[in-house]
Motif scaffolding. Structure first.
Motif: not given
Length: 202
Positions: A9-10, A50-52, A78-79, A82-84
């Motif tokens: 799921y990446n 916070e992507y959520m 998504g989180q 974004l973090e990576n």
């Protein structure tokens, strides 16, 4: 599904070794975003939003709907992305100190999944437990609750905060509690980062 679902799921974390990543966790409306912004400004670096909140605000605005079980993995993806992305950018800066401040993490999403649904998608839990942070902060419930479209637990913040602490301890994730006013919180974290190799956890 065979193998590591987090990979499928990446949801794998890719943080360059030069980056000191800090995760800020806690109950809603306890100053996580403000602290992230203030620390990023102090160190002149990036912070991971916070992507959520972005995801669910759009869902609320467009469909007048709130979070469901089916939203958890897309939010986690998504989180993680974004973090990576920001971790890679921070590593490429010319500064000698590479800090990245993360407004929540997959661990927080996992905790809320269990809180609201009594369960968690396997891939999300695998990734949440595998992700590493050099410092994990748990914001105390010592500032006023502020309402918005997504917040729904003004009277459960203490209970949720205690649940966070219990889950961090259960999974052997060392953490530091952060309390005080806005400036005090920043100075406490700055002092901890200055002695990050000597931090003693509760």
């Amino acid at each position: 599904m065979n193998g590591n679902d987090a990979t499928v799921y990446n949801l794998e974390q890719h943080t360059p070794k030069s980056v000191i990543n800090v995760a800020i966790l806690g109950a809603e409306s306890t100053g996580k975003t403000t602290l992230c912004r203030d620390l990023a400004a102090y160190f002149d670096t990036s912070w991971v939003s916070e992507y959520m909140r972005t995801y669910l605000q759009a869902k609320w605005d467009n469909e007048n709907l709130t979070c469901t079980w089916e939203d958890l993995l897309p939010i986690a993806q998504g989180q993680t992305k974004l973090e990576n992305t920001l971790a890679k950018q921070v590593a490429q800066t010319s500064d000698t100190s590479h800090y990245l401040f993360c407004d929540t993490s997959l661990f927080e999403l996992m905790v809320y999944s269990y809180w609201y649904y009594g369960d968690c998608p396997t891939a999300l839990e695998q990734a949440a437990l595998a992700h590493h942070y050099d410092l994990i902060l748990l914001t105390d419930v010592d500032i006023p609750w502020v309402a918005d479209d997504l917040r729904d637990s003004p009277y459960q913040r203490d209970e949720i905060s205690a649940y966070f602490a219990s889950q961090l301890n259960k999974h052997q994730k060392p953490f530091q509690r952060i309390s005080g006013d806005r400036d005090e919180r920043v100075q406490k974290v700055v002092a901890q980062l200055a002695n990050i190799d000597k931090i003693s956890y509760d």
